[in-house]
Scaffold this motif. Structure first.
Motif, PDB file in Angstrom:
ATOM      1  N   SER A  46       0.825  -1.214   0.000  1.00  9.14           N
ATOM      2  CA  SER A  46       0.000   0.000   0.000  1.00  9.14           C
ATOM      3  C   SER A  46       0.857   1.261   0.000  1.00  9.14           C
ATOM      4  O   SER A  46       1.895   1.325   0.669  1.00  9.14           O
ATOM      5  N   PHE A  49      -0.347   7.291   0.359  1.00  8.01           N
ATOM      6  CA  PHE A  49      -1.609   7.984   0.111  1.00  8.01           C
ATOM      7  C   PHE A  49      -2.779   7.138   0.603  1.00  8.01           C
ATOM      8  O   PHE A  49      -3.694   7.633   1.260  1.00  8.01           O
ATOM      9  N   LEU A  50      -2.735   5.851   0.286  1.00  6.12           N
ATOM     10  CA  LEU A  50      -3.794   4.956   0.730  1.00  6.12           C
ATOM     11  C   LEU A  50      -3.791   4.837   2.248  1.00  6.12           C
ATOM     12  O   LEU A  50      -4.849   4.903   2.890  1.00  6.12           O
ATOM     13  N   GLN A  53      -5.311   7.948   3.985  1.00  7.85           N
ATOM     14  CA  GLN A  53      -6.758   8.053   3.874  1.00  7.85           C
ATOM     15  C   GLN A  53      -7.462   6.933   4.640  1.00  7.85           C
ATOM     16  O   GLN A  53      -8.503   7.153   5.261  1.00  7.85           O
ATOM     17  N   TYR A 171      -9.834  -1.623   2.560  1.00  4.36           N
ATOM     18  CA  TYR A 171      -9.462  -1.152   1.219  1.00  4.36           C
ATOM     19  C   TYR A 171      -9.435  -2.346   0.273  1.00  4.36           C
ATOM     20  O   TYR A 171      -9.033  -3.449   0.642  1.00  4.36           O
ATOM     21  N   LYS A 191     -14.988   5.621  -0.168  1.00  4.80           N
ATOM     22  CA  LYS A 191     -14.083   6.616  -0.717  1.00  4.80           C
ATOM     23  C   LYS A 191     -13.207   5.949  -1.774  1.00  4.80           C
ATOM     24  O   LYS A 191     -13.247   4.729  -1.955  1.00  4.80           O
ATOM     25  N   GLU A 193      -9.129   6.123  -3.599  1.00  4.25           N
ATOM     26  CA  GLU A 193      -7.766   6.654  -3.589  1.00  4.25           C
ATOM     27  C   GLU A 193      -7.099   6.362  -4.925  1.00  4.25           C
ATOM     28  O   GLU A 193      -6.666   5.238  -5.185  1.00  4.25           O
ATOM     29  N   ASN A 196      -2.805   5.300  -5.682  1.00  2.00           N
ATOM     30  CA  ASN A 196      -2.252   4.036  -5.209  1.00  2.00           C
ATOM     31  C   ASN A 196      -2.048   3.126  -6.418  1.00  2.00           C
ATOM     32  O   ASN A 196      -2.666   3.295  -7.451  1.00  2.00           O
TER      33      ASN A 196
END
Length: 210
Positions: A46, A49-50, A53, A171, A191, A193, A196
């Motif tokens: 990951s 950024f992931l 969030q 995720y 949401k 992202e 990623n």
């Protein structure tokens, strides 16, 4: 500081040097992806950024018991340890023995318990460690490749193991699990992202209130 230098991780009562590099993490993860592609959703760990969030909804002041399914090489695990309370506990449940060995050697934090098991045993694992519920459960395991009956058991047990006000942070690289999440949890927020590899869908799930 060079990424080839050992990383220093502070733990309650100790400071330990950890010899891990981002390149080494990626190579280990990628090799296991080719060996077990259905167990891992992506060829690389990951991104920051992931992780940022995904963890944004966590109330770190109240989070005393956190569970992570499928920690892999520990990118999310390390960030959770960095943010969580000194008296909190993080239970990382991983089926891949190579990742288990890597996590135990590279993240020597006394708050971390790495357990080699399936997420379906989360209730038994919590009990063995002296807990009945978790504040947060985090997961990146690829639910779309898990047999439907097992996926159902994992999601239902996860919902049951969350304390009131707790949350399941997920995720995925597809939205296939969304209908199951909506059916089992009382509240689901979604949401996305894009930064990623691969772009990821994130779900914040809470049990229905009685």
């Amino acid at each position: 500081m060079s990424t080839n230098q050992p990383q220093t991780i502070k733990t309650p009562g100790s400071i330990k040097s950890v010899g891990r590099t981002r390149t080494g993490d990626i190579l280990l993860f990628a090799r296991n992806f080719f060996l077990h592609p259905r167990m891992l959703g992506s060829i690389v760990p990951s991104s920051r950024f992931l992780i940022k969030q995904l963890l944004q909804p966590v109330d770190w002041a109240r989070a005393k018991v956190i569970v992570e399914y499928g920690p892999g090489v520990g990118g999310i695990t390390a960030e959770v340890l960095r943010r969580m309370r000194p008296d909190a506990i993080l239970i990382a449940i991983e089926t891949n023995p190579e990742f288990v060995r890597f996590l135990r050697s590279s993240l020597p934090d006394e708050r971390l318990h790495v357990v080699e098991a399936s997420a379906v045993a989360v209730d038994e694992i919590l009990r063995q460690l002296g807990h009945t519920k978790a504040n947060y459960i985090i997961s990146g395991i690829p639910f779309s490749t898990i047999p439907a009956a097992l996926r159902e058991r994992i999601l239902r047990k996860t919902c049951e193991m969350l304390e009131p006000g707790g949350a399941f942070l997920v995720y995925q690289f597809s939205t296939r699990v969304l209908q199951d999440l909506k059916r089992i949890f009382g509240y689901v927020r979604r949401k996305f992202e894009p930064l990623n590899v691969l772009p990821a869908h994130l779900f914040f799930c809470q049990p229905a209130t009685v």
